[in-house]
Design a protein around this motif. Structure first.
Motif, PDB file in Angstrom:
ATOM      1  N   PRO A 197      86.368   7.797  95.650  1.00  0.00           N
ATOM      2  CA  PRO A 197      86.210   9.093  94.994  1.00  0.00           C
ATOM      3  C   PRO A 197      87.541   9.735  94.605  1.00  0.00           C
ATOM      4  CG  PRO A 197      84.720   8.931  96.853  1.00  0.00           C
ATOM      5  CD  PRO A 197      85.643   7.736  96.933  1.00  0.00           C
ATOM      6  N   GLN A 225      83.749   4.984  90.583  1.00  0.00           N
ATOM      7  CA  GLN A 225      84.206   5.930  91.597  1.00  0.00           C
ATOM      8  C   GLN A 225      83.835   5.524  93.028  1.00  0.00           C
ATOM      9  OE1 GLN A 225      85.917   9.327  91.413  1.00  0.00           O
ATOM     10  NE2 GLN A 225      86.785   7.896  89.937  1.00  0.00           N
ATOM     11  N   TYR A 244      91.145  15.688  97.547  1.00  0.00           N
ATOM     12  CA  TYR A 244      90.316  14.713  98.271  1.00  0.00           C
ATOM     13  C   TYR A 244      90.745  14.451  99.710  1.00  0.00           C
ATOM     14  CZ  TYR A 244      87.931  13.874  93.951  1.00  0.00           C
ATOM     15  OH  TYR A 244      87.167  14.048  92.824  1.00  0.00           O
TER      16      TYR A 244
END
Length: 140
Positions: A36, A33, A76
């Motif tokens: 992310p 990750q 995100y």
């Protein structure tokens, strides 16, 4: 040569966590990750090239990509989403969906396939998986 996406064994489990099924694909959270929220979208049926799919399958696959990317955007807010389709090592249609941020890794460059920098605790992965599932359910 065996296909890790068809076998669904330890190799796939070490690389990704299944989030859910979409129209013609399965959505996975990449375990690494450094980006992310990074995802892998895998065609459910085994095919190696896009031209092997019917028009309906291709359309549904693109729709699945768009659904996953929209969920990523909503969760995100990346500066950009990168899409990577490769078939050199894993000969099964799949797309890497990679969120990029201006202050993050490789802005203005090609994302790294596996930078091996960021791994999470199981509960952190499960929070991300849950968030994606909930967001995709809302987007239906």
């Amino acid at each position: 040569m065996p296909c890790m996406y068809c076998e669904k064994g330890e190799k796939l489990n070490n690389a990704a966590i299944k989030i859910c099924d979409l129209q013609v694909s399965e959505l996975y959270l990449n375990r690494e990750q450094s980006y992310p929220g990074r995802l892998i979208l895998v065609l459910k049926s085994h095919a190696e090239e896009l031209y092997e799919l019917s028009q309906n399958e291709r359309t549904a696959f693109i729709n699945d990509i768009c659904s996953a990317a929209k969920a990523m955007e909503d969760l995100y807010h990346p500066g950009r989403i990168n899409y990577g389709m490769y078939g050199d090592n894993v000969k099964h249609i799949h797309v890497h969906i990679v969120p990029k941020t201006k202050d993050g890794l490789d802005w203005n460059g090609v994302f790294q396939m596996n930078p091996r920098k960021t791994y999470l605790a199981d509960d952190e992965y499960m929070k991300i998986v849950k968030a994606y599932k909930e967001k995709l359910e809302v987007l239906k």
